[in-house]
Design an enzyme around this catalytic site. Structure first.
Site, PDB file in Angstrom:
ATOM      1  N   ASP A 212       0.859  -1.173   0.000  1.00  9.64           N
ATOM      2  CA  ASP A 212       0.000   0.000   0.000  1.00  9.64           C
ATOM      3  C   ASP A 212       0.900   1.230   0.000  1.00  9.64           C
ATOM      4  O   ASP A 212       2.110   1.131   0.165  1.00  9.64           O
ATOM      5  CB  ASP A 212      -0.910  -0.024   1.237  1.00  9.64           C
ATOM      6  CG  ASP A 212      -0.150   0.279   2.496  1.00  9.64           C
ATOM      7  OD1 ASP A 212       0.859  -0.417   2.745  1.00  9.64           O
ATOM      8  OD2 ASP A 212      -0.518   1.207   3.211  1.00  9.64           O
TER       9      ASP A 212
ATOM     10  N   ASP B 295      -8.215  -7.275   0.272  1.00 12.37           N
ATOM     11  CA  ASP B 295      -7.302  -7.405   1.416  1.00 12.37           C
ATOM     12  C   ASP B 295      -8.082  -7.044   2.669  1.00 12.37           C
ATOM     13  O   ASP B 295      -8.959  -6.160   2.619  1.00 12.37           O
ATOM     14  CB  ASP B 295      -6.086  -6.472   1.281  1.00 12.37           C
ATOM     15  CG  ASP B 295      -6.336  -5.119   1.909  1.00 12.37           C
ATOM     16  OD1 ASP B 295      -6.898  -4.250   1.216  1.00 12.37           O
ATOM     17  OD2 ASP B 295      -5.989  -4.933   3.112  1.00 12.37           O
TER      18      ASP B 295
HETATM   19  O1  0WW Z   1      -9.269   4.394   0.115  1.00 10.26           O
HETATM   20  C1  0WW Z   1      -8.338   3.712   0.572  1.00 10.26           C
HETATM   21  N1  0WW Z   1      -7.059   3.967   0.199  1.00 10.26           N
HETATM   22  C2  0WW Z   1      -6.007   3.256   0.707  1.00 10.26           C
HETATM   23  N2  0WW Z   1      -6.167   2.274   1.581  1.00 10.26           N
HETATM   24  C3  0WW Z   1      -7.429   1.963   2.011  1.00 10.26           C
HETATM   25  C4  0WW Z   1      -7.585   0.947   2.994  1.00 10.26           C
HETATM   26  C5  0WW Z   1      -6.401   0.145   3.525  1.00 10.26           C
HETATM   27  C6  0WW Z   1      -6.347  -1.190   2.808  1.00 10.26           C
HETATM   28  N3  0WW Z   1      -5.490  -2.142   3.532  1.00 10.26           N
HETATM   29  C7  0WW Z   1      -4.103  -1.739   3.614  1.00 10.26           C
HETATM   30  C8  0WW Z   1      -3.328  -2.669   4.518  1.00 10.26           C
HETATM   31  C9  0WW Z   1      -1.863  -2.437   4.314  1.00 10.26           C
HETATM   32  C10 0WW Z   1      -1.035  -3.352   5.191  1.00 10.26           C
HETATM   33  C11 0WW Z   1      -1.410  -3.234   6.648  1.00 10.26           C
HETATM   34  C12 0WW Z   1      -2.890  -3.362   6.907  1.00 10.26           C
HETATM   35  C13 0WW Z   1      -3.742  -2.502   5.983  1.00 10.26           C
HETATM   36  C14 0WW Z   1      -8.867   0.672   3.470  1.00 10.26           C
HETATM   37  N4  0WW Z   1      -9.298  -0.190   4.435  1.00 10.26           N
HETATM   38  C15 0WW Z   1     -10.638  -0.032   4.510  1.00 10.26           C
HETATM   39  N5  0WW Z   1     -11.445  -0.687   5.370  1.00 10.26           N
HETATM   40  C16 0WW Z   1     -10.898  -1.561   6.402  1.00 10.26           C
HETATM   41  C17 0WW Z   1     -10.391  -0.744   7.538  1.00 10.26           C
HETATM   42  C18 0WW Z   1      -9.359  -1.053   8.349  1.00 10.26           C
HETATM   43  C19 0WW Z   1      -9.130  -0.093   9.339  1.00 10.26           C
HETATM   44  C20 0WW Z   1     -10.003   0.959   9.294  1.00 10.26           C
HETATM   45  S1  0WW Z   1     -11.079   0.756   7.998  1.00 10.26           S
HETATM   46  N6  0WW Z   1     -11.083   0.872   3.620  1.00 10.26           N
HETATM   47  C21 0WW Z   1      -9.994   1.352   2.967  1.00 10.26           C
HETATM   48  C22 0WW Z   1      -9.842   2.332   1.994  1.00 10.26           C
HETATM   49  C23 0WW Z   1      -8.552   2.656   1.532  1.00 10.26           C
END
Ligand code: 0WW
Length: 373
Positions: free
Chosen positions: A93, A267
């Site tokens: 990411d 993911d």
């Molecule tokens: O627009 C976004 N842009 C970038 N990343 C996003 C992420 C993180 C995705 N997982 C990354 C991982 C990289 C390695 C480590 C762990 C994460 C999201 N996660 C969620 N929901 C789940 C959520 C998790 C926590 C709060 S909401 N919506 C997301 C939307 C976005």
């Protein structure tokens, strides 16, 4: 070699797609679930265990790795694959999402994000260009643009501002990434729960002719139906021949419903995080092994599973380990849960291939509702 990054669509069943992404380090069967490898580890599991569950690709976490051990150090040590002993594809990411959720004293402006490390308070600046540079130092196969994700609900103007900024950052990331054969950079569609903003974001990113597209800005507090509605708006606007990655999703039910609307990659921290807290995913629904009702239950989680954690250990033993806060408990349940998610994806891929996805999804959902498990 044939083109070093190739997505082949192999079958469709409604809007659900069966495919494969071929890259130099291996092939990713889609729809795919990507286990989250936060600090160069899928927490509590060895990479052999992760691979054994059927995972073709894992996530690397730019935010954690840039802080510790540092992107330049990982590069000196041969890159993330060598460092973590995972020779297959890795998607990283941008680091931006975690800055907004973990770092302190964060500031976001046109240049990028500046923040202080949650580990030692050191100050960092992350521009779109620096994010791509860090992901390159990690030797990442699929790199994500830096974006701004807005929690929902949010005012239209706020969603629009973040979406337009993310488009400008996508262009800066595209230029910084340049042409790296065998690697890909994915754009991220933003736009909250606003169809008009989703449409603009998707169309501008499509014109950049990127190798793949993520749908971001969802699973951030909105009801599931709002997320699904936004997929129905966004997916048809994205190029059919490119992979689509729904970020941060999700529960098995989220995944079934999102595959049905055209998503290819997922993911989520849920299977590993829930496992560490004693929650097991099974074919018959979720089992909370902290609950005392399991104390004398000699049955395994799933005697038909190919995963030793699901097949070879009694619920009584797993209950004991979790209550005793033994690390073996966290490991066995994480292993079970990742294996469950990979088996869910394999079943989805088989069903799309045989044109039976709708009935398969109904059967899977019905099996969860079986009650006492
Ligand atoms: O627009 C976004 N842009 C970038 N990343 C996003 C992420 C993180 C995705 N997982 C990354 C991982 C990289 C390695 C480590 C762990 C994460 C999201 N996660 C969620 N929901 C789940 C959520 C998790 C926590 C709060 S909401 N919506 C997301 C939307 C976005």
């Amino acid at each position: 070699m044939s083109e070093p990054f190739r997505f082949q669509l192999q079958a469709k069943d409604g809007a659900a797609r069966l495919g494969a992404i071929t890259m130099p380090r291996g092939t990713i069967r889609t729809p795919a679930f990507m286990p989250v490898g936060t600090a160069a580890t899928v927490k509590t599991l060895t990479m052999d265990q992760v691979r054994g569950t059927g995972a073709d690709i894992i996530l690397g976490n730019t935010y954690h790795l840039m802080l510790r051990p540092g992107a330049e150090r990982v590069a000196r040590l041969g890159g993330l694959h060598e460092f973590a002993r995972w020779p297959h594809p890795i998607l990283t990411d941008s680091g931006g999402f975690q800055v907004m959720s973990l770092a302190t004293l964060r500031k976001l402006d046109e240049k990028g994000v500046t923040f202080r490390s949650h580990i030692d308070g050191a100050k960092y600046e992350m521009s779109p260009e620096r994010s791509i540079e860090i992901q390159g130092l990690l030797d990442s196969d699929i790199q994500m643009q830096l974006d701004e994700c807005v929690a929902l609900p949010a005012a239209y103007a706020e969603v629009e501002r973040a979406m337009e900024l993310s488009l400008r950052w996508a262009e800066r990331c595209r230029i910084a990434f340049g042409d790296q054969p065998g690697r890909a950079m994915f754009g991220i569609v933003q736009g909250g729960a606003e169809p008009a903003l989703r449409e603009r974001s998707a169309l501008v990113l499509k014109a950049m002719d990127l190798k793949g597209y993520a749908v971001g800005g969802l699973a951030v507090g909105e009801p599931q139906q709002v997320m699904l509605d936004m997929l129905e708006v966004t997916c048809p606007l994205l190029p059919a021949e490119k992979p689509r990655y729904l970020m941060g999703v999700g529960t098995p039910d989220d995944i079934l419903k999102s595959v049905a609307r055209g998503i290819d990659m997922f993911d989520c921290v849920m299977p590993t995080r829930a496992g560490r807290h004693g929650l097991a995913f099974t074919r018959r629904g979720r089992v909370n092994l902290r609950n005392a009702r399991h104390a004398d239950d000699h049955r395994p989680l799933d005697e038909e599973s190919d995963c030793p954690a699901a097949r070879d250990y009694s619920r009584a033993y797993l209950h004991h380990l979790i209550r005793a806060q033994e690390s073996l408990g966290a490991m066995l349940l994480s292993w079970n849960n990742i294996a469950y998610y990979q088996n869910l994806m394999q079943g989805i891929r088989d069903a799309i291939g045989s044109g039976t996805f709708v009935s398969h999804a109904e059967k899977i959902s019905a099996s969860w509702a079986q009650g006492d498990i």
